[in-house]
Design an enzyme around this catalytic site. Structure first.
Site, short mmCIF file in Angstrom:
data_model
loop_
_atom_site.label_atom_id
_atom_site.label_comp_id
_atom_site.label_asym_id
_atom_site.label_seq_id
_atom_site.Cartn_x
_atom_site.Cartn_y
_atom_site.Cartn_z
N SER A 49 -98.61 -7.68 14.62
CA SER A 49 -99.60 -7.00 13.77
C SER A 49 -98.94 -5.81 13.08
CB SER A 49 -100.76 -6.50 14.64
OG SER A 49 -100.30 -5.46 15.48
N ASP A 81 -99.61 -11.06 11.81
CA ASP A 81 -101.03 -11.15 12.15
C ASP A 81 -101.83 -10.16 11.28
OD1 ASP A 81 -103.24 -11.98 13.66
OD2 ASP A 81 -102.94 -10.44 15.20
N HIS A 82 -102.83 -10.64 10.61
CA HIS A 82 -103.72 -9.78 9.80
C HIS A 82 -102.99 -8.92 8.76
CE1 HIS A 82 -107.40 -10.80 11.93
NE2 HIS A 82 -106.72 -10.70 13.06
N GLU A 133 -107.92 -16.08 5.60
CA GLU A 133 -109.17 -15.98 6.36
C GLU A 133 -110.37 -15.95 5.44
OE1 GLU A 133 -109.27 -13.38 9.78
OE2 GLU A 133 -111.40 -12.93 9.49
N GLY A 180 -111.13 -8.29 20.70
CA GLY A 180 -111.35 -7.31 21.75
C GLY A 180 -111.95 -7.88 23.02
N ALA A 212 -109.80 -15.11 20.31
CA ALA A 212 -110.01 -16.24 21.21
C ALA A 212 -109.56 -15.98 22.65
CB ALA A 212 -109.31 -17.48 20.64
N ASN A 253 -105.59 -17.63 18.80
CA ASN A 253 -105.00 -16.29 18.89
C ASN A 253 -105.39 -15.56 20.17
OD1 ASN A 253 -104.09 -16.78 16.34
ND2 ASN A 253 -104.95 -14.94 15.42
N ILE A 254 -104.39 -15.06 20.86
CA ILE A 254 -104.64 -14.40 22.15
C ILE A 254 -103.85 -13.10 22.21
CG2 ILE A 254 -104.31 -14.60 24.66
CD1 ILE A 254 -104.71 -17.67 24.28
N ASP A 255 -104.56 -12.01 22.31
CA ASP A 255 -103.93 -10.70 22.51
C ASP A 255 -104.57 -9.98 23.69
OD1 ASP A 255 -102.56 -8.37 22.35
OD2 ASP A 255 -103.29 -7.76 20.40
P1 13P Z 1 -108.32 -11.33 21.07
O1 13P Z 1 -108.73 -9.90 20.93
O2 13P Z 1 -109.48 -12.17 21.47
O3 13P Z 1 -107.17 -11.51 21.98
O4 13P Z 1 -107.88 -11.86 19.62
C1 13P Z 1 -106.58 -11.64 19.13
C2 13P Z 1 -106.44 -11.99 17.71
O5 13P Z 1 -107.27 -12.63 17.09
C3 13P Z 1 -105.22 -11.54 17.02
O6 13P Z 1 -105.26 -11.81 15.67
O1 G3H Z 2 -106.35 -8.91 15.87
C1 G3H Z 2 -105.92 -7.93 16.47
C2 G3H Z 2 -104.81 -8.05 17.45
O2 G3H Z 2 -105.33 -7.97 18.76
C3 G3H Z 2 -103.75 -7.02 17.17
O3 G3H Z 2 -104.18 -5.78 17.61
O4 G3H Z 2 -103.76 -4.43 15.58
O5 G3H Z 2 -104.06 -3.34 17.82
O6 G3H Z 2 -101.97 -4.63 17.30
P1 G3H Z 2 -103.44 -4.45 17.04
ZN ZN Z 3 -107.16 -11.71 14.77
#
Ligand code: 13P
Ligand code: G3H
Ligand code: ZN
Length: 308
Positions: A49, A81-82, A133, A180, A212, A253-255
């Site tokens: 990100s 990401d994003h 998106e 989140g 997700a 996507n998993i964070d």
């Molecule tokens: P989570 O917050 O569900 O892990 O999603 C992560 C995500 O979509 C990153 O782009």
């Molecule tokens: O979609 C968000 C991801 O969890 C990345 O989070 O922007 O805090 O690194 P972040």
């Molecule tokens: Zn995301």
């Protein structure tokens, strides 16, 4: 095995299983995820990100990922990401990423089309693939909060027009997930009917599910047992993710689950060893917790084990 794009990964996965896209911010996270992929013989997407680039710097993350490719030999795609604007996408394409997301979901449909098309043109000329998106997820990303009232499900007909006009390679849609640790107030519910309609009008376009994480109850419990305060945290049930993977969702996507696994482990370690202060001693079990969690996701939830 060099870094790969997601093109072939998604072609193989479509309708059968999903590939995990895990957010990386430091060495232990990169190692935990890629060692899991190696042991599961699974393809994997490491995603970065804007916040991760700010925290660790682009070059450090890139070198860590290159090291993981050399160390594990699994197919790894490195993805932005994003991406919020053209400039960050360009920076990541020029800086070696094999995939970028341009997230124009905050703009009007026409502005989103225009911005996405600009990124697609730049990326495709350089062999890089683009995720876009349409629709708005609730939750928090990069410190931007989207309230539930501002969230909006993806319109399938708009999705078809959007993909045809932009030429994007994959599409992230909003069907009820959110970023989140607090995704649902009551019963978890996803709009599989919308996913089904999207895949009808866009057969073979890989669909992406953001937000997700399952917010795995055992990690929430462990955090709370050792001084954390995460009351009511709840994510997407694993059976729903598995189902999505058989319906055209190719990237999940998993964070948050990575953050929880790591934090739960470190909280426990400090509570049990108040005398310890060597980072290697608390980061080793944290890395192992990430690896175990990712292996479980690949094998039991996404279905991508053995598909490298
Ligand atoms: P989570 O917050 O569900 O892990 O999603 C992560 C995500 O979509 C990153 O782009
Ligand atoms: O979609 C968000 C991801 O969890 C990345 O989070 O922007 O805090 O690194 P972040
Ligand atoms: Zn995301």
């Amino acid at each position: 095995m060099p870094l790969v794009t997601t093109k072939e990964m998604f072609q193989k996965a479509y309708g059968n299983y999903a590939v995990g896209a895990f957010n990386v911010n430091n060495m232990e996270i990169v190692q935990g995820i890629t060692e899991a992929a190696m042991e599961e013989n699974a393809p994997v997407i490491l995603q970065v990100s804007a916040g991760a680039r700010k925290y660790a710097k682009h070059i450090y993350l890139m070198k860590l990922i290159e090291a993981a490719v050399a160390d594990t030999g699994v197919p790894i795609a490195v993805h932005l990401d994003h991406g919020a604007d053209f400039e960050i996408c360009k920076d990541c394409i020029d800086g070696g990423f094999t995939s970028v997301m341009i997230d124009g979901s905050k703009y009007s449909f026409e502005e989103n089309v225009e911005l996405t098309k600009r990124v697609v043109d730049y990326a495709h000329e350089r062999g890089v693939v683009v995720e876009a998106e349409l629709g708005k997820l609730a939750g928090i990303e990069d410190a931007v909060v989207v309230s539930e009232a501002d969230a909006a499900f993806t319109d399938p007909d708009q999705a078809a027009e959007f993909v045809h006009r932009t030429g994007c390679d994959s599409l992230a849609i909003a069907i009820g997930t959110s970023h989140g640790a607090y995704k649902f107030k009551g019963e978890p519910k996803l709009r599989f009917d919308i996913l089904e309609k999207v895949t009808k009008v866009l057969p073979n376009t890989p669909i992406v599910l953001h937000g997700a994480s399952t917010v795995m109850p055992e990690f929430v419990k462990q955090c709370n047992e050792y001084g954390g305060q995460l009351p009511g945290a709840q994510g997407v049930p694993e059976d729903m993710l598995h189902k999505a993977g058989t319906m055209g969702v190719c990237k999940i996507n998993i964070d948050t689950d990575l953050r929880l696994a790591m934090t739960a482990s470190i909280r426990k370690f400090f509570a049990e060893h108040p005398d310890k202060f060597d980072p290697r001693e608390y980061l080793s079990p944290a890395r192992a917790a990430i690896k175990d969690m990712v292996k479980h996701k690949m094998r039991d939830v996404l279905g991508c084990s053995g598909k490298a």
